[in-house]
Design an enzyme around this catalytic site. Structure first.
Site, PDB file in Angstrom:
ATOM      1  CG  HIS A  55      -2.032  -0.977   1.151  1.00 31.99           C
ATOM      2  ND1 HIS A  55      -3.081  -0.983   2.035  1.00 31.99           N
ATOM      3  CD2 HIS A  55      -2.253  -2.007   0.288  1.00 31.99           C
ATOM      4  CE1 HIS A  55      -3.913  -1.977   1.719  1.00 31.99           C
ATOM      5  NE2 HIS A  55      -3.433  -2.613   0.669  1.00 31.99           N
ATOM      6  CD  GLU A  57      -1.933   4.721   3.095  1.00 31.90           C
ATOM      7  OE1 GLU A  57      -1.648   3.745   2.366  1.00 31.90           O
ATOM      8  OE2 GLU A  57      -3.100   5.129   3.258  1.00 31.90           O
ATOM      9  CB  CYS A  87      -6.402  -0.178   4.911  1.00 34.59           C
ATOM     10  SG  CYS A  87      -4.689  -0.731   5.021  1.00 34.59           S
ATOM     11  CB  CYS A  90      -1.938   2.054   5.914  1.00 34.98           C
ATOM     12  SG  CYS A  90      -1.426   1.184   4.414  1.00 34.98           S
TER      13      CYS A  90
HETATM   14 ZN   LIG Z   1      -3.365   0.426   3.511  1.00 36.32          ZN
END
Ligand SMILES: [Zn+2]
Length: 168
Positions: A55, A57, A87, A90
């Site tokens: 992801h 981040e 999410c 993250c």
């Molecule tokens: Zn994430």
């Protein structure tokens, strides 16, 4: 002078655009230090790297490397700018990275947005209380990010389209 938050969110948006060009979910993230020096940029790389955890981040935190660890020692306050409300994974990454301010373009109420849910569960109050949160500060950038996500909805790597392809 341009607002710093809008400047760095725009940079995150550019990263998100690049993700979409790489046929993966359009999310970008940027980390800056407390005097707004750029520390790192990241973007979603799930499909190109075939890594479900890649992801934006997490990508930005990994690229920040030692700077993140030094910031903790020096009590420096880093900020992360991201496309979408992080999410759960993250959100955890942001807390582990001791980031002190989180700014995102769009709240994620329908997907896997986790930041506010976990914060509101009051399970890690001591951690969350140290982080300033800024949600959806700019309507124009929100619209641009929504546009990228709408473009993603027709991509063949999108899970909805993958399912359709399997059932056809
Ligand atoms: Zn994430």
């Amino acid at each position: 002078m341009m607002d710093k938050d809008s400047y760095y969110l725009e940079m995150a948006l550019n990263e998100a655009e690049q993700s979409l060009e790489e046929n993966t979910y359009p999310i970008g993230a940027v980390i800056v230090d407390e005097i707004f020096n750029l520390i790192s940029k990241g973007r979603n790389r799930v499909h190109p790297q075939q890594d479900a955890t890649a992801h934006a981040e997490i990508d930005a935190i990994r690229s920040a490397g030692q700077a993140i660890l030094n910031a903790k020692v020096n009590r420096e306050k880093f900020t992360i700018y991201t496309s979408l409300e992080p999410c759960p994974m993250c959100t955890g990454g942001i807390l582990f990275a001791n980031i002190k301010k989180v700014v995102w373009m769009i709240n994620d109420d329908l997907g896997f947005g986790g930041y506010r849910k976990i914060k509101d569960a009051n399970v890690f109050d001591d951690r969350f209380s140290e982080v300033v949160l800024i949600e959806e500060p700019f309507e124009d950038l929100k619209k641009k990010q929504i546009n990228l996500m709408e473009r993603w909805s027709i991509n063949s790597n999108n899970i909805v389209n993958l399912r359709k392809a399997v059932n056809e």
